[in-house]
Design a protein around this motif. Structure first.
Motif, PDB file in Angstrom:
ATOM      1  N   THR A  74      50.365  28.877  26.277  1.00 62.01           N
ATOM      2  CA  THR A  74      49.319  29.230  27.231  1.00 62.01           C
ATOM      3  C   THR A  74      48.690  27.982  27.813  1.00 62.01           C
ATOM      4  O   THR A  74      48.449  27.897  29.013  1.00 62.01           O
ATOM      5  CB  THR A  74      48.238  30.096  26.556  1.00 62.01           C
ATOM      6  OG1 THR A  74      48.849  31.256  26.023  1.00 62.01           O
ATOM      7  CG2 THR A  74      47.155  30.486  27.526  1.00 62.01           C
ATOM      8  N   SER A  91      48.683  29.757  40.341  1.00 65.42           N
ATOM      9  CA  SER A  91      47.478  30.518  39.992  1.00 65.42           C
ATOM     10  C   SER A  91      47.496  31.898  40.631  1.00 65.42           C
ATOM     11  O   SER A  91      47.090  32.882  40.001  1.00 65.42           O
ATOM     12  CB  SER A  91      46.214  29.753  40.373  1.00 65.42           C
ATOM     13  OG  SER A  91      46.122  29.619  41.770  1.00 65.42           O
ATOM     14  N   LEU A  94      50.019  33.971  38.601  1.00 63.89           N
ATOM     15  CA  LEU A  94      49.444  34.343  37.309  1.00 63.89           C
ATOM     16  C   LEU A  94      48.388  35.432  37.463  1.00 63.89           C
ATOM     17  O   LEU A  94      48.313  36.353  36.643  1.00 63.89           O
ATOM     18  CB  LEU A  94      48.856  33.120  36.614  1.00 63.89           C
ATOM     19  CG  LEU A  94      49.873  32.104  36.095  1.00 63.89           C
ATOM     20  CD1 LEU A  94      49.170  30.863  35.573  1.00 63.89           C
ATOM     21  CD2 LEU A  94      50.739  32.723  35.014  1.00 63.89           C
ATOM     22  N   ARG A  95      47.572  35.333  38.525  1.00 64.73           N
ATOM     23  CA  ARG A  95      46.563  36.363  38.772  1.00 64.73           C
ATOM     24  C   ARG A  95      47.239  37.706  39.035  1.00 64.73           C
ATOM     25  O   ARG A  95      46.831  38.736  38.507  1.00 64.73           O
ATOM     26  CB  ARG A  95      45.675  35.975  39.958  1.00 64.73           C
ATOM     27  CG  ARG A  95      44.548  36.969  40.212  1.00 64.73           C
ATOM     28  CD  ARG A  95      43.831  36.722  41.521  1.00 64.73           C
ATOM     29  NE  ARG A  95      44.705  36.532  42.671  1.00 64.73           N
ATOM     30  CZ  ARG A  95      45.355  37.525  43.299  1.00 64.73           C
ATOM     31  NH1 ARG A  95      45.251  38.757  42.863  1.00 64.73           N
ATOM     32  NH2 ARG A  95      46.119  37.274  44.348  1.00 64.73           N
ATOM     33  N   GLU A  98      48.554  39.078  35.802  1.00 66.83           N
ATOM     34  CA  GLU A  98      47.463  39.620  34.989  1.00 66.83           C
ATOM     35  C   GLU A  98      47.034  40.986  35.517  1.00 66.83           C
ATOM     36  O   GLU A  98      46.751  41.899  34.734  1.00 66.83           O
ATOM     37  CB  GLU A  98      46.286  38.655  34.965  1.00 66.83           C
ATOM     38  CG  GLU A  98      46.534  37.423  34.124  1.00 66.83           C
ATOM     39  CD  GLU A  98      45.437  36.394  34.251  1.00 66.83           C
ATOM     40  OE1 GLU A  98      44.512  36.582  35.068  1.00 66.83           O
ATOM     41  OE2 GLU A  98      45.508  35.385  33.519  1.00 66.83           O
ATOM     42  N   ASP A  99      46.984  41.138  36.849  1.00 65.38           N
ATOM     43  CA  ASP A  99      46.661  42.442  37.443  1.00 65.38           C
ATOM     44  C   ASP A  99      47.717  43.479  37.068  1.00 65.38           C
ATOM     45  O   ASP A  99      47.392  44.621  36.720  1.00 65.38           O
ATOM     46  CB  ASP A  99      46.548  42.342  38.969  1.00 65.38           C
ATOM     47  CG  ASP A  99      45.327  41.555  39.418  1.00 65.38           C
ATOM     48  OD1 ASP A  99      44.421  41.346  38.582  1.00 65.38           O
ATOM     49  OD2 ASP A  99      45.302  41.146  40.600  1.00 65.38           O
ATOM     50  N   GLN A 101      49.652  43.426  34.452  1.00 67.91           N
ATOM     51  CA  GLN A 101      49.496  43.728  33.033  1.00 67.91           C
ATOM     52  C   GLN A 101      48.336  44.705  32.823  1.00 67.91           C
ATOM     53  O   GLN A 101      48.465  45.668  32.062  1.00 67.91           O
ATOM     54  CB  GLN A 101      49.259  42.451  32.227  1.00 67.91           C
ATOM     55  CG  GLN A 101      49.094  42.719  30.745  1.00 67.91           C
ATOM     56  CD  GLN A 101      48.888  41.451  29.949  1.00 67.91           C
ATOM     57  OE1 GLN A 101      48.825  40.349  30.491  1.00 67.91           O
ATOM     58  NE2 GLN A 101      48.773  41.606  28.652  1.00 67.91           N
ATOM     59  N   HIS A 102      47.219  44.456  33.500  1.00 67.23           N
ATOM     60  CA  HIS A 102      46.068  45.344  33.379  1.00 67.23           C
ATOM     61  C   HIS A 102      46.436  46.758  33.851  1.00 67.23           C
ATOM     62  O   HIS A 102      46.113  47.750  33.187  1.00 67.23           O
ATOM     63  CB  HIS A 102      44.892  44.798  34.188  1.00 67.23           C
ATOM     64  CG  HIS A 102      43.713  45.709  34.209  1.00 67.23           C
ATOM     65  ND1 HIS A 102      42.910  45.911  33.106  1.00 67.23           N
ATOM     66  CD2 HIS A 102      43.226  46.509  35.184  1.00 67.23           C
ATOM     67  CE1 HIS A 102      41.972  46.786  33.407  1.00 67.23           C
ATOM     68  NE2 HIS A 102      42.134  47.158  34.669  1.00 67.23           N
TER      69      HIS A 102
END
Length: 135
Positions: A74, A91, A94-95, A98-99, A101-102
């Motif tokens: 990480t 970035s 990755l954002r 993450e979205d 994954q959420h």
């Protein structure tokens, strides 16, 4: 009567003996944790039991890899490269991940809730049928 400190003394090279030992075992992998636990049971069973409880509490027994390896990957992922365009792309990617994954975790939660509701409804239907057949 002297009181003992609950924290281990730290050294200049990176923390207490406990954290150094933990990092060393993490670097060696899950097998090292299991070997330490077995040796603890062999030489003094409370040590083995304490290691077992610590591994379960810390979820080391059930994870695919140890914590320090995940943390180091990480940290490598988040380190800037010096190239502004690439760092912005990274970035943003990755954002978006993450979205995703959420959203996927929310989807799985909805599936679990639907399954739970379905199983509960089936239970209630079977219970109602059993009550009718008793009458």
């Amino acid at each position: 009567m002297a009181t003992m400190s609950t924290t281990a003394p730290s050294t200049q090279s990176g923390g207490s003996w406990f954290s150094k030992t933990e990092r060393w075992l993490d670097d060696k992998g899950k097998g090292a944790w299991i070997a330490a636990m077995v040796l603890g049971f062999i030489f003094f069973w409370p040590v083995g039991l304490a290691l077992l409880f610590y591994m379960i509490w810390n979820k080391r027994m059930f994870s695919k890899s140890c914590t320090s390896r995940r943390m180091s990957s990480t940290m490598t992922t988040m380190r800037p490269t010096g190239n502004a365009a690439f760092d912005a792309y990274k970035s943003d990617t990755l954002r978006r991940l993450e979205d995703e994954q959420h959203n996927f975790e929310a989807f799985l939660e909805r599936l679990r809730e639907a399954k739970d509701k379905s199983e509960f409804d089936q239970f209630m239907d079977e219970r109602a049928k059993a009550a009718k057949s008793e009458d």
